[in-house]
Write a protein that holds these residues in place. Structure first.
Motif, PDB file in Angstrom:
ATOM      1  N   TRP A  56      -0.496   3.966  -1.877  1.00 16.32           N
ATOM      2  CA  TRP A  56      -2.265   3.791  -1.815  1.00 16.32           C
ATOM      3  C   TRP A  56      -2.814   4.793  -0.740  1.00 16.32           C
ATOM      4  CZ3 TRP A  56      -3.177  -2.043  -3.054  1.00 16.32           C
ATOM      5  CH2 TRP A  56      -3.162  -1.866  -4.340  1.00 16.32           C
ATOM      6  N   LYS A  57      -1.368   5.246  -0.139  1.00 15.26           N
ATOM      7  CA  LYS A  57      -1.554   6.329   1.264  1.00 15.26           C
ATOM      8  C   LYS A  57      -1.171   7.190   0.919  1.00 15.26           C
ATOM      9  CE  LYS A  57       0.007   2.285   4.237  1.00 15.26           C
ATOM     10  NZ  LYS A  57       0.857   2.266   5.391  1.00 15.26           N
ATOM     11  N   GLN A  58      -1.159   7.997   2.137  1.00 13.06           N
ATOM     12  CA  GLN A  58      -1.296   9.444   1.839  1.00 13.06           C
ATOM     13  C   GLN A  58      -0.339   9.871   2.655  1.00 13.06           C
ATOM     14  OE1 GLN A  58      -4.488  12.025   2.208  1.00 13.06           O
ATOM     15  NE2 GLN A  58      -5.429  11.951   0.302  1.00 13.06           N
ATOM     16  N   LYS A  75       2.810   1.506  -3.679  1.00 11.02           N
ATOM     17  CA  LYS A  75       1.856   2.116  -4.647  1.00 11.02           C
ATOM     18  C   LYS A  75       0.465   3.361  -4.208  1.00 11.02           C
ATOM     19  CE  LYS A  75       1.083  -2.546  -6.428  1.00 11.02           C
ATOM     20  NZ  LYS A  75       0.356  -3.486  -6.666  1.00 11.02           N
ATOM     21  N   GLU A 105       0.455  -0.911  -0.123  1.00 11.96           N
ATOM     22  CA  GLU A 105      -0.004   0.085  -0.055  1.00 11.96           C
ATOM     23  C   GLU A 105       0.766   1.310  -0.090  1.00 11.96           C
ATOM     24  OE1 GLU A 105      -2.302  -0.364   3.222  1.00 11.96           O
ATOM     25  OE2 GLU A 105      -3.650  -2.057   2.784  1.00 11.96           O
TER      26      GLU A 105
END
Length: 120
Positions: A89-91, A87, A84
């Motif tokens: 998908w986290k900030q 890629k 995650e």
């Protein structure tokens, strides 16, 4: 081979404690290799040394886990977190939460109703 198949059928990925240890060390190395990339990707104001120290601290929290199933579950969760993160998908705030001290959230503020009933 048959014992390994039986272990997988029970929901255990690793056939033995040694296999679980090897997969945990592999996960640690994978995270460690990606630290420079993560710092650059999320523009963190942390050094590689700080990140590696925090990574080591997070892994040492679970150093006494002996159950192979628990170790496998922790490794799976760690791999998901790494994926995650890589890629994106986290900030940045999610990644920075990794560095928070868990003791700061031990005493959350009281809700309004509790304060009201206490007479404040």
């Amino acid at each position: 081979m048959a014992s390994q198949t039986a272990a997988v059928a029970r929901g255990v990925i690793s056939a033995s404690a040694q296999d679980a240890r090897v997969s945990a060390l592999g996960l640690y190395r994978a995270w460690s290799r990606q630290i420079p990339f993560i710092i650059e990707l999320f523009r963190l104001d942390k050094t590689e040394e700080e990140c590696r120290a925090k990574l080591k601290e997070k892994f040492l929290i679970n150093k006494n886990v002996q159950d192979v199933r628990q170790i496998d579950m922790l490794v799976i969760k760690g791999k998901m977190e790494l994926e995650e993160t890589l890629k994106v998908w986290k900030q940045t705030t999610h990644v920075m939460r990794f560095f928070e001290d868990p003791q700061t959230n031990m005493n959350p503020p009281k809700p309004f109703m509790d304060k009201f009933l206490d007479g404040r």
